[in-house]
Design a protein around this motif. Structure first.
Motif, PDB file in Angstrom:
ATOM      1  N   SER A 104      -6.510  26.929  -8.209  1.00 44.23           N
ATOM      2  CA  SER A 104      -5.455  27.934  -8.234  1.00 44.23           C
ATOM      3  C   SER A 104      -4.133  27.318  -7.771  1.00 44.23           C
ATOM      4  O   SER A 104      -4.106  26.348  -7.011  1.00 44.23           O
ATOM      5  CB  SER A 104      -5.834  29.108  -7.322  1.00 44.23           C
ATOM      6  OG  SER A 104      -4.719  29.925  -7.063  1.00 44.23           O
ATOM      7  N   ILE A 147      -6.977  35.780  -4.500  1.00 47.53           N
ATOM      8  CA  ILE A 147      -6.847  34.694  -5.475  1.00 47.53           C
ATOM      9  C   ILE A 147      -7.788  33.572  -5.047  1.00 47.53           C
ATOM     10  O   ILE A 147      -7.682  33.049  -3.936  1.00 47.53           O
ATOM     11  CB  ILE A 147      -5.405  34.161  -5.539  1.00 47.53           C
ATOM     12  CG1 ILE A 147      -4.415  35.316  -5.727  1.00 47.53           C
ATOM     13  CG2 ILE A 147      -5.270  33.145  -6.662  1.00 47.53           C
ATOM     14  CD1 ILE A 147      -4.583  36.067  -7.001  1.00 47.53           C
ATOM     15  N   ASP A 171     -10.272  29.878  -6.022  1.00 48.95           N
ATOM     16  CA  ASP A 171     -10.420  28.690  -6.859  1.00 48.95           C
ATOM     17  C   ASP A 171     -11.652  28.790  -7.757  1.00 48.95           C
ATOM     18  O   ASP A 171     -11.739  28.095  -8.764  1.00 48.95           O
ATOM     19  CB  ASP A 171     -10.523  27.435  -5.994  1.00 48.95           C
ATOM     20  CG  ASP A 171      -9.189  27.016  -5.404  1.00 48.95           C
ATOM     21  OD1 ASP A 171      -8.154  27.491  -5.885  1.00 48.95           O
ATOM     22  OD2 ASP A 171      -9.174  26.206  -4.451  1.00 48.95           O
TER      23      ASP A 171
END
Length: 334
Positions: free
Chosen positions: A116, A107, A109
């Protein structure tokens, strides 16, 4: 006769056994989907063939006898294992690794303006960077680096370091370049810390710039900022994210307040591809005009630890026209 009955009993027991098939479940995140390859891809497959069939544990005379066919070549156990190994290597690259790969979803940004709502897993290092070119009126800016170093300190706690990006500005009759200022920060993930439902995420990111960089491109003061990030799983491959933040920059020796609001809709296209569309507003106080932007882009998961991205966007209100930007980047995690 008794010995023959024992042999047939052992043969029946051995032939009656069946291998256990474990279900392979793809651990997906609706937005950033875990790719099929893993760090121990071939090693896991190679170990799988070393678990011999039950008949290999029987005495030699009790092993089930296979019928002999005239002219057929007899294969040794090692040759059969090599055949299985090469057969597994020829399988599509997702059937063996997903059952053993414990890599958390990547995950990032990047490349959105929105941050995020999740933190880097504890003990993991994540580096994100790229290149951006923007055109505003007659000024063209190239930004190389945009590096962000993120480290999971604890579960739900992340430390952040923003490294200098090298900026080159081209204006009619005036060109200059230099490094931007560095920044330090941290992020707290409420879902991980409080055990909230994972279908919704909420985090708080706080940080500040550090006096550093070039005279024309850097910063000579601390400029703190706080961002509240949230994300909601609308469907299996559809995620809605939102940010609300406030920053206190300094310009011409005057500190002012700048509010930023954003919303992003991300769509998973496949196990490796996803796309997004985003809008965000920058609302400074005082005489500065409010600005509204829109951008879109794609992410490609090259492996569970590497992501590539591209984006393009433009100002749609409150800014000098044209105001266009585009960029590419990459993210990597241990």
């Amino acid at each position: 006769a008794v010995h023959g009955e024992q042999v047939r009993s052992l043969q029946t027991e051995a032939l009656g056994r069946r291998p256990v098939h474990h279900s392979i479940r793809c651990r997906r995140h609706p937005l950033y989907i875990l790719g099929p390859l893993g760090p121990d891809f071939l090693g896991a497959r190679a170990r799988a063939i070393m678990f011999r069939a039950p008949e290999h544990n029987l005495p030699l005379q009790a092993r089930p006898q296979r019928p002999k066919i005239a002219g057929a070549r007899v294969q040794s156990p090692w040759s059969r294992q090599l055949v299985v190994l090469f057969s597994l290597m020829a399988l599509p690259p997702g059937l063996g690794a997903q059952a053993v790969d414990d890599t958390p979803p990547l995950i990032t940004d990047r490349p959105t303006f929105s941050l995020s709502a999740q933190t880097v897993p504890a003990g993991r290092l994540q580096i994100e960077g790229g290149y951006t070119v923007s055109r505003q009126a007659e000024e063209t800016t190239h930004s190389i680096g945009d590096l962000a170093v993120r480290y999971g300190v604890l579960r739900g706690v992340e430390a952040r370091l923003g490294l200098n990006a090298f900026v080159m500005v081209e204006r009619p009759g005036e060109d200059y370049d230099g490094f931007e200022g560095m920044s330090l920060g941290a992020r707290l993930d409420a879902v991980e810390l409080l055990g909230w439902p994972s279908s919704a995420r909420l985090s708080l990111t706080a940080g500040t710039t550090i006096p550093s960089g070039g005279s024309e491109t850097g910063t000579d003061s601390f400029q703190p900022a706080v961002v509240l990030s949230a994300s909601f799983d609308l469907a299996e491959s559809l995620v809605l994210g939102a940010n609300a933040g406030v920053q206190f920059p300094v310009e011409d020796s005057r500190r002012y307040t700048e509010t930023a609001l954003s919303a992003v809709l991300a769509i998973g296209l496949s196990e490796r591809w996803n796309t997004f569309v985003e809008t965000y507003a920058i609302l400074p106080d005082g005489s500065r005009p409010d600005e509204l932007y829109m951008d879109a882009g794609v992410n490609f998961l090259a492996s569970p630890r590497i992501q590539l991205d591209a984006r393009i966007g433009s100002a749609i209100a409150g800014s000098v026209w044209p105001n266009l930007f585009a960029g590419v980047g990459a993210s990597w995690r241990t």
